[in-house]
Write a protein that holds these residues in place. Structure first.
Motif, PDB file in Angstrom:
ATOM      1  N   PRO A 450       0.963  -1.248  -0.152  1.00  0.00           N
ATOM      2  CA  PRO A 450       0.077   0.022  -0.041  1.00  0.00           C
ATOM      3  C   PRO A 450       1.037   0.983  -0.065  1.00  0.00           C
ATOM      4  O   PRO A 450       2.028   1.032   0.477  1.00  0.00           O
ATOM      5  N   GLU A 451       0.251   2.437  -0.223  1.00  0.00           N
ATOM      6  CA  GLU A 451       0.943   3.791  -0.390  1.00  0.00           C
ATOM      7  C   GLU A 451       0.558   4.370   0.930  1.00  0.00           C
ATOM      8  O   GLU A 451      -0.519   4.447   1.348  1.00  0.00           O
ATOM      9  N   ILE A 452       1.656   4.633   1.467  1.00  0.00           N
ATOM     10  CA  ILE A 452       1.542   5.756   2.941  1.00  0.00           C
ATOM     11  C   ILE A 452       2.091   6.984   2.907  1.00  0.00           C
ATOM     12  O   ILE A 452       3.236   6.790   2.335  1.00  0.00           O
ATOM     13  N   ALA A 453       1.667   7.932   3.338  1.00  0.00           N
ATOM     14  CA  ALA A 453       2.355   9.364   3.236  1.00  0.00           C
ATOM     15  C   ALA A 453       1.726  10.117   4.214  1.00  0.00           C
ATOM     16  O   ALA A 453       0.677  10.028   4.864  1.00  0.00           O
ATOM     17  N   TRP A 454       2.653  11.260   4.826  1.00  0.00           N
ATOM     18  CA  TRP A 454       2.404  12.174   5.687  1.00  0.00           C
ATOM     19  C   TRP A 454       2.447  13.606   4.910  1.00  0.00           C
ATOM     20  O   TRP A 454       3.556  13.852   4.011  1.00  0.00           O
TER      21      TRP A 454
END
Length: 670
Positions: A450-454
């Motif tokens: 999955p893609e995770i970003a802040w």
């Protein structure tokens, strides 16, 4: 006189109470509301586009509604389908949460073309929020949220007609019918149709500049509102059929499908949606409300690109229960509730069956403090479980502080997580003979993670008077850090799209300065400069994201004459967009005739429109797009041999056709 008004806002079903104790006198206030509004009272960095803003350009659908908005970048996705894609903070629409009346709408199978399925005439307003949004609406938003509010039946007029035609052979008809049964019940029926049946090849490469197309779009809405009991309800049913035929001008779908004589593509989509929203404001506690949203959708796309087949069907159910109340007093508010989403995908790319089922359930809590003066805070969090993403938490924070008069400082931070639908989201790359190569195979999403970003944001807004005229400046800086990302690599190989998990760093820096000035009454200037630094560690090394200008400049001028007898008025609007140099995908291994430079120079595009209002019920408009007549010279690589390895119509950095003129009329029965 004691006045008490309780409103149920369908932006999350929030209840707002207004109290006034003063005796009202006869006061006449003359003020024109701006078509693009940004309040210093909002905690989030958000703006509202009214339907008035959409009338400034030929916004035939939602994808074309942002041409006069400096916060959104609009680009062509490829050289064949005529589809426009949007970006915010330099990131494409999959990183946005796009909703319709706060129900997620453009997602999954509809990512590539979904914005073109909402006609502009249906829209009442659009709310645009930069950065991490509210946890009430989900966990997927990373760079921002766009929420569309449709026209409400109880506020609508009995009849509306819009006709549109353009020199690129696009014709459109919109009709609205509304019936108000009484003060509580109303219904609306909207019909939209558009078509393009003439073949255009202005750059003489043998390929259609725009697809031949037909679309039929229907919506029926019912609204119930009872201010005495506190109940509000909406039921919306929609049906849409969209057909696109692209490719070589000599391609005939009855003869050439599956053969190598001529290259062609068809994208046929049918979609059905039904959504319900029920809300209740507690009679004795107007600060407290409960709302229940439900939506069912069926999206079916059957398509081919040359010899490659891509079919996707998505059946979805979405449910959201929201409760709003206060803690001790109205300075302390909260929203809490439960989300559930189910998606069944039947997906086929070439001969690969990619079918799957996704389910997610989550709870959320969002606390809001507002001292009703110079400080407010929104602190939210949610916990979700998704069958392919696992269990995870999503925190979000927004702060607003007004250090002095007419100045607003905002801070935001938040986390987003999403499953990348790599084929549906990258259909523009199917307009080529590049092969899709998924390199990693250990993840749960096409073998990927999955893609995770802040996302972190800082913005400053200051209103002031310049030469006796109203003015304001806005400065925004946002940083998006990806801890996990699906990298779409167009640098490693001219004949492949490599898809793999990020190894290293990927970030997006976005800086925007915009300036607004009322030059004189009814004459407004809107200008913006945007800087993007978007870099990713590819296999070949760290590089700027392809097809992304680092520098952009935007100017919009809008002037309207005074309204004279019987509502007659002239309106003039012009928009300039300048895009700086852009880095292009790698084409170095192609023969010299099918290569593009590493980087292309900047260029400008000017759009303009003139509207003549003859009365409060009738007006006509004429306009032009791309007045500078700038065209990308080589839009289709390998056009002479479209079944060869070098064929690629996905590298589009500029308009592929020249000047386009259009005209239309609007008629109302009030």
């Amino acid at each position: 006189m004691y006045l008490k008004t309780s409103l149920l806002l369908w932006l999350g079903l929030i209840s707002i109470s207004v109290f006034a104790q003063d005796t009202l006198k006869n006061v006449q206030i003359e003020n024109s509301r701006k078509s693009l509004q940004k309040s210093n009272r909002l905690t989030q960095n958000a703006m509202v586009m009214s339907s008035k803003e959409l009338l400034k350009a030929a916004c035939c659908n939602l994808a074309e509604s942002f041409e006069t908005n400096p916060a959104i970048d609009v680009n062509f996705a490829d050289a064949l389908t005529g589809t426009k894609q949007i970006k915010m903070l330099g990131l494409t629409s999959p990183y946005l949460l796009i909703s319709e009346e706060n129900i997620p709408s453009v997602r999954g199978a509809s990512q590539a073309y979904g914005l073109s399925f909402t006609p502009g005439t249906w829209v009442e307003s659009i709310q645009i929020t930069k950065g991490a949004g509210s946890v009430v609406n989900g966990y997927e938003s990373i760079s921002g949220q766009i929420n569309t509010e449709l026209i409400k039946p109880l506020k609508d007029i009995p009849f509306y007609l819009n006709l549109y035609g353009s020199t690129d052979a696009r014709f459109e008809l919109n009709t609205h019918f509304n019936h108000k049964f009484n003060e509580k019940w109303a219904t609306s029926l909207y019909w939209h149709g558009n078509m393009r049946q003439a073949k255009n090849d202005m750059n003489h490469d043998g390929f259609l500049d725009n697809p031949l197309s037909k679309q039929v779009n229907l919506v029926n809405r019912w609204q119930y509102a009872n201010s005495q009991t506190g109940w509000v309800a909406f039921i919306t049913a929609k049906f849409m059929r969209d057909n696109k035929l692209a490719g070589q001008t000599l391609f005939d779908r009855t003869q050439h499908v599956g053969s190598k004589r001529y290259w062609g593509s068809e994208i046929n989509t049918e979609r059905f949606d039904i959504a319900t929203k029920i809300g209740y404001v507690f009679k004795d506690m107007p600060f407290q409300s409960i709302g229940f949203q439900n939506a069912l959708s069926h999206h079916n796309q059957q398509s081919y690109f040359g010899l490659n087949t891509y079919n996707i069907r998505q059946r979805s159910y979405y449910s959201n229960l929201i409760f709003n109340s206060i803690i001790n007093n109205t300075k302390n508010k909260f929203a809490t509730g439960f989300n559930f989403t189910a998606d069944v995908y039947d997906e086929l790319w070439q001969s690969a069956d990619l079918s799957r089922t996704d389910n997610s359930a989550g709870i959320f809590f969002e606390y809001t403090y507002d001292n009703a003066d110079n400080f407010s805070l929104v602190l939210g969090g949610r916990f979700d479980y998704q069958n392919r993403l696992g269990a995870f938490a999503t925190p979000r924070l927004h702060l607003r502080y007004q250090p002095w008069e007419k100045a607003t400082l905002r801070l935001s931070a938040g986390r987003g997580k999403r499953a990348a639908n790599v084929f549906a989201e990258n259909q523009n790359l199917m307009a080529s003979n590049r092969s899709f190569s998924l390199v990693d195979h250990h993840g749960n999403i096409y073998g990927l993670d999955p893609e995770i970003a802040w996302n972190y944001g800082l913005s400053f807004q200051q209103a002031f008077t310049l030469f006796g005229k109203k003015a304001d400046v806005n400065l925004d800086f946002y940083r998006t850090d990806f801890t996990q990302q699906v990298v779409v690599d167009l640098y490693s190989d001219s004949q492949q799209v490599l898809l793999y998990n990020l190894k290293g760093a990927s970030f997006a820096h976005s800086f925007q300065f915009d300036f607004n000035l009322e030059l004189k009454k009814h004459f407004d200037l809107r200008a913006a400069y945007k800087y993007y630094d978007i870099q990713t560690d590819y296999w070949s090394g760290r590089a700027q994201r392809p097809l992304q200008a680092k520098h952009r400049f935007f100017v919009n001028l809008a002037y309207a004459t005074h309204i004279v007898e019987k509502g007659r008025q002239w309106k003039f609007d012009a928009t300039l967009n300048w895009l700086g140099p852009q880095k292009l995908p790698y084409t170095g291994s192609n023969p010299a005739a099918d290569q593009l430079p590493v980087q292309v120079n900047g260029f400008s595009v000017i759009n303009a429109q003139i509207t003549r209002t003859f009365s409060s019920v009738f007006e006509v408009y004429v306009g032009a797009e791309n007045l500078t007549n700038y065209k990308q010279q080589k839009a289709v690589l390998g056009a002479q041999n479209p079944f060869g390895n070098t064929f690629d119509a996905s590298i589009v950095y500029a308009p592929i056709y020249g000047q386009m003129y259009y005209a239309g009329l609007r008629f109302k029965i009030k």
